[in-house]
Design a protein around this motif. Structure first.
Motif, PDB file in Angstrom:
ATOM      1  N   GLY A 138       6.835  17.126  29.968  1.00  0.00           N
ATOM      2  CA  GLY A 138       6.341  15.772  29.819  1.00  0.00           C
ATOM      3  C   GLY A 138       7.309  14.738  30.373  1.00  0.00           C
ATOM      4  O   GLY A 138       6.905  13.669  30.840  1.00  0.00           O
ATOM      5  N   ILE A 139       8.588  15.066  30.338  1.00  0.00           N
ATOM      6  CA  ILE A 139       9.619  14.162  30.853  1.00  0.00           C
ATOM      7  C   ILE A 139       9.752  14.294  32.373  1.00  0.00           C
ATOM      8  O   ILE A 139       9.642  13.311  33.109  1.00  0.00           O
ATOM      9  CB  ILE A 139      10.980  14.465  30.186  1.00  0.00           C
ATOM     10  N   VAL A 140      10.007  15.519  32.841  1.00  0.00           N
ATOM     11  CA  VAL A 140      10.374  15.694  34.256  1.00  0.00           C
ATOM     12  C   VAL A 140       9.173  15.869  35.181  1.00  0.00           C
ATOM     13  O   VAL A 140       9.348  15.895  36.402  1.00  0.00           O
ATOM     14  CB  VAL A 140      11.351  16.882  34.427  1.00  0.00           C
ATOM     15  N   GLU A 141       7.991  15.976  34.624  1.00  0.00           N
ATOM     16  CA  GLU A 141       6.788  16.037  35.453  1.00  0.00           C
ATOM     17  C   GLU A 141       5.960  14.763  35.337  1.00  0.00           C
ATOM     18  O   GLU A 141       4.839  14.694  35.848  1.00  0.00           O
ATOM     19  CB  GLU A 141       5.948  17.263  35.090  1.00  0.00           C
ATOM     20  N   SER A 142       6.520  13.763  34.678  1.00  0.00           N
ATOM     21  CA  SER A 142       5.824  12.481  34.606  1.00  0.00           C
ATOM     22  C   SER A 142       5.742  11.871  36.004  1.00  0.00           C
ATOM     23  O   SER A 142       6.600  12.123  36.867  1.00  0.00           O
ATOM     24  CB  SER A 142       6.549  11.531  33.655  1.00  0.00           C
ATOM     25  N   ARG A 143       4.738  11.064  36.221  1.00  0.00           N
ATOM     26  CA  ARG A 143       4.550  10.455  37.542  1.00  0.00           C
ATOM     27  C   ARG A 143       5.764   9.617  37.936  1.00  0.00           C
ATOM     28  O   ARG A 143       6.207   9.642  39.087  1.00  0.00           O
ATOM     29  CB  ARG A 143       3.292   9.586  37.531  1.00  0.00           C
ATOM     30  N   ARG A 144       6.302   8.888  36.974  1.00  0.00           N
ATOM     31  CA  ARG A 144       7.441   8.020  37.256  1.00  0.00           C
ATOM     32  C   ARG A 144       8.665   8.822  37.670  1.00  0.00           C
ATOM     33  O   ARG A 144       9.348   8.487  38.648  1.00  0.00           O
ATOM     34  CB  ARG A 144       7.748   7.180  36.025  1.00  0.00           C
ATOM     35  N   PHE A 145       8.963   9.895  36.942  1.00  0.00           N
ATOM     36  CA  PHE A 145      10.140  10.700  37.242  1.00  0.00           C
ATOM     37  C   PHE A 145      10.001  11.363  38.607  1.00  0.00           C
ATOM     38  O   PHE A 145      10.923  11.306  39.432  1.00  0.00           O
ATOM     39  CB  PHE A 145      10.339  11.755  36.154  1.00  0.00           C
ATOM     40  N   VAL A 146       8.869  11.991  38.862  1.00  0.00           N
ATOM     41  CA  VAL A 146       8.686  12.724  40.115  1.00  0.00           C
ATOM     42  C   VAL A 146       8.707  11.771  41.307  1.00  0.00           C
ATOM     43  O   VAL A 146       9.260  12.090  42.370  1.00  0.00           O
ATOM     44  CB  VAL A 146       7.391  13.545  40.078  1.00  0.00           C
ATOM     45  N   SER A 147       8.110  10.592  41.156  1.00  0.00           N
ATOM     46  CA  SER A 147       8.078   9.657  42.281  1.00  0.00           C
ATOM     47  C   SER A 147       9.483   9.186  42.658  1.00  0.00           C
ATOM     48  O   SER A 147       9.781   8.971  43.835  1.00  0.00           O
ATOM     49  CB  SER A 147       7.197   8.450  41.947  1.00  0.00           C
ATOM     50  N   LEU A 148      10.356   9.062  41.660  1.00  0.00           N
ATOM     51  CA  LEU A 148      11.717   8.607  41.927  1.00  0.00           C
ATOM     52  C   LEU A 148      12.648   9.726  42.353  1.00  0.00           C
ATOM     53  O   LEU A 148      13.501   9.540  43.233  1.00  0.00           O
ATOM     54  CB  LEU A 148      12.294   7.913  40.688  1.00  0.00           C
ATOM     55  N   PHE A 149      12.505  10.911  41.740  1.00  0.00           N
ATOM     56  CA  PHE A 149      13.506  11.965  41.916  1.00  0.00           C
ATOM     57  C   PHE A 149      12.963  13.255  42.521  1.00  0.00           C
ATOM     58  O   PHE A 149      13.746  14.051  43.045  1.00  0.00           O
ATOM     59  CB  PHE A 149      14.164  12.284  40.565  1.00  0.00           C
ATOM     60  N   GLY A 150      11.683  13.503  42.416  1.00  0.00           N
ATOM     61  CA  GLY A 150      11.111  14.708  42.997  1.00  0.00           C
ATOM     62  C   GLY A 150      11.149  15.912  42.065  1.00  0.00           C
ATOM     63  O   GLY A 150      11.454  15.803  40.882  1.00  0.00           O
ATOM     64  N   LYS A 151      10.848  17.063  42.629  1.00  0.00           N
ATOM     65  CA  LYS A 151      10.801  18.335  41.904  1.00  0.00           C
ATOM     66  C   LYS A 151      12.157  19.054  41.976  1.00  0.00           C
ATOM     67  O   LYS A 151      12.972  18.756  42.852  1.00  0.00           O
ATOM     68  CB  LYS A 151       9.717  19.233  42.500  1.00  0.00           C
ATOM     69  N   PRO A 152      12.396  20.021  41.101  1.00  0.00           N
ATOM     70  CA  PRO A 152      13.682  20.730  41.107  1.00  0.00           C
ATOM     71  C   PRO A 152      13.995  21.383  42.458  1.00  0.00           C
ATOM     72  O   PRO A 152      13.160  22.095  43.018  1.00  0.00           O
ATOM     73  CB  PRO A 152      13.491  21.803  40.020  1.00  0.00           C
ATOM     74  N   GLY A 153      15.188  21.106  42.969  1.00  0.00           N
ATOM     75  CA  GLY A 153      15.643  21.756  44.187  1.00  0.00           C
ATOM     76  C   GLY A 153      15.039  21.227  45.469  1.00  0.00           C
ATOM     77  O   GLY A 153      15.377  21.716  46.558  1.00  0.00           O
ATOM     78  N   ALA A 154      14.164  20.226  45.390  1.00  0.00           N
ATOM     79  CA  ALA A 154      13.513  19.723  46.604  1.00  0.00           C
ATOM     80  C   ALA A 154      14.465  18.897  47.453  1.00  0.00           C
ATOM     81  O   ALA A 154      14.323  18.823  48.672  1.00  0.00           O
ATOM     82  CB  ALA A 154      12.281  18.897  46.240  1.00  0.00           C
ATOM     83  N   GLY A 155      15.444  18.260  46.815  1.00  0.00           N
ATOM     84  CA  GLY A 155      16.422  17.467  47.548  1.00  0.00           C
ATOM     85  C   GLY A 155      17.765  18.162  47.626  1.00  0.00           C
ATOM     86  O   GLY A 155      18.057  19.058  46.839  1.00  0.00           O
ATOM     87  N   GLU A 156      18.587  17.735  48.570  1.00  0.00           N
ATOM     88  CA  GLU A 156      19.914  18.339  48.748  1.00  0.00           C
ATOM     89  C   GLU A 156      20.981  17.267  48.660  1.00  0.00           C
ATOM     90  O   GLU A 156      20.898  16.220  49.306  1.00  0.00           O
ATOM     91  CB  GLU A 156      20.007  19.040  50.098  1.00  0.00           C
ATOM     92  N   TRP A 157      22.003  17.534  47.848  1.00  0.00           N
ATOM     93  CA  TRP A 157      23.142  16.629  47.697  1.00  0.00           C
ATOM     94  C   TRP A 157      24.254  17.119  48.613  1.00  0.00           C
ATOM     95  O   TRP A 157      24.652  18.283  48.568  1.00  0.00           O
ATOM     96  CB  TRP A 157      23.601  16.620  46.243  1.00  0.00           C
ATOM     97  N   SER A 158      24.759  16.247  49.458  1.00  0.00           N
ATOM     98  CA  SER A 158      25.783  16.638  50.420  1.00  0.00           C
ATOM     99  C   SER A 158      26.902  15.618  50.418  1.00  0.00           C
ATOM    100  O   SER A 158      26.727  14.479  49.998  1.00  0.00           O
ATOM    101  CB  SER A 158      25.170  16.748  51.826  1.00  0.00           C
ATOM    102  N   ASP A 159      28.069  16.011  50.902  1.00  0.00           N
ATOM    103  CA  ASP A 159      29.212  15.110  51.000  1.00  0.00           C
ATOM    104  C   ASP A 159      29.378  14.517  52.392  1.00  0.00           C
ATOM    105  O   ASP A 159      30.350  13.831  52.665  1.00  0.00           O
ATOM    106  CB  ASP A 159      30.500  15.852  50.623  1.00  0.00           C
ATOM    107  N   ASP A 160      28.418  14.770  53.293  1.00  0.00           N
ATOM    108  CA  ASP A 160      28.601  14.326  54.681  1.00  0.00           C
ATOM    109  C   ASP A 160      27.494  13.380  55.142  1.00  0.00           C
ATOM    110  O   ASP A 160      27.056  13.407  56.274  1.00  0.00           O
ATOM    111  CB  ASP A 160      28.685  15.533  55.616  1.00  0.00           C
ATOM    112  N   ASN A 161      27.040  12.526  54.219  1.00  0.00           N
ATOM    113  CA  ASN A 161      26.036  11.506  54.535  1.00  0.00           C
ATOM    114  C   ASN A 161      24.670  12.091  54.902  1.00  0.00           C
ATOM    115  O   ASN A 161      23.880  11.443  55.589  1.00  0.00           O
ATOM    116  CB  ASN A 161      26.513  10.573  55.663  1.00  0.00           C
ATOM    117  N   THR A 162      24.378  13.312  54.470  1.00  0.00           N
ATOM    118  CA  THR A 162      23.057  13.895  54.716  1.00  0.00           C
ATOM    119  C   THR A 162      22.324  14.173  53.406  1.00  0.00           C
ATOM    120  O   THR A 162      21.383  14.953  53.378  1.00  0.00           O
ATOM    121  CB  THR A 162      23.171  15.201  55.537  1.00  0.00           C
ATOM    122  N   THR A 163      22.774  13.540  52.326  1.00  0.00           N
ATOM    123  CA  THR A 163      22.090  13.696  51.049  1.00  0.00           C
ATOM    124  C   THR A 163      20.630  13.293  51.205  1.00  0.00           C
ATOM    125  O   THR A 163      20.307  12.310  51.864  1.00  0.00           O
ATOM    126  CB  THR A 163      22.761  12.828  49.973  1.00  0.00           C
TER     127      THR A 163
END
Length: 237
Positions: A138-163
């Protein structure tokens, strides 16, 4: 904050990351850092409006040092290329989740949650999620959360400006964690190695006065997820 002045200095330090140059421009750094700290003071005040657990946090408790620890790094450049602050009720060195503000040319972002949790705490978080999966979803699949942050593992955090523009989870296991069923319906939440969500913002985001309200919207969206995880983390602190 005078964002463009801050980012201009950070571009310069990235191109001249050495002590002689820094000493020649120390006065500029002091002005930039003071401006950043003034912004963090405003952020703490705003966040306190919806999370009074951080009301006692002073700016010095949140802002990271600009000097790098190079003892165990192949990169011996003495200074960071960004300014960052982690606003957590238990302090920036604690495991308790908090709110992170990051200024770096081309890679400014806001983040919320817990990262680098030890295996025993991660295991407890995973058990808590399985035991309360409807609440968690209910928290992490809410429309607001997903629109801002996405689904688990869909994004990549990097230290070289490619986050990635947004993300939920900095790193993921390739399969189910040890001791958990591989065929669990919501295994993606158990494969997460951290519970941190983030949103990249443009370099102009912190200009003017409105950024403080936009920041609050992002952090308020991530807070319920962070609170869920902190309820587990706090049993170990």
């Amino acid at each position: 904050m005078q964002t463009q002045r801050i980012l201009s200095f950070l571009r310069d330090i990235a191109a001249n990351n050495n002590r002689p140059w820094f000493q020649q421009h120390k006065q500029e750094f002091d002005a930039v850092r003071q401006d950043f700290e003034n912004g963090i003071a405003l952020a703490i005040g705003k966040i306190t409006e919806f999370d009074d657990t951080i009301a006692h946090i002073a700016v010095k408790d949140a802002v990271y040092r600009f000097y790098r620890d190079t003892r165990f790094s192949p990169d011996k450049s003495p200074y960071k290329r960004h300014l960052g602050a982690y606003i957590s009720a238990h302090g920036k060195k604690s495991l308790h989740g908090g709110y992170y503000i990051h200024l770096e040319p081309g890679n400014c972002l806001l983040a919320c949650g817990c990262y680098w949790l030890p295996t025993n705490i991660l295991t407890s978080c995973r058990n808590e999620i399985m035991s309360n999966i409807d609440q968690w979803r209910g928290i992490v699949e809410s429309r607001r959360f997903v629109s801002l942050f996405g689904k688990p593992g869909a994004g990549e955090w990097s230290d070289d400006n490619t986050t990635s523009p947004k993300g939920f989870g900095i790193s993921m296991l390739k399969t189910a964690p040890s001791g958990f069923p591989k065929d669990y319906e919501f295994i993606e939440y158990l494969r997460m190695k951290d519970y941190c969500c983030w949103k990249r913002v443009p370099d102009t985001f912190f200009d003017g006065d409105e950024w403080i309200n936009e920041m609050a919207k992002v952090f308020q969206a991530g807070k319920p997820m962070m609170d869920f995880v902190n309820s587990v983390v706090d049993d170990y602190e």
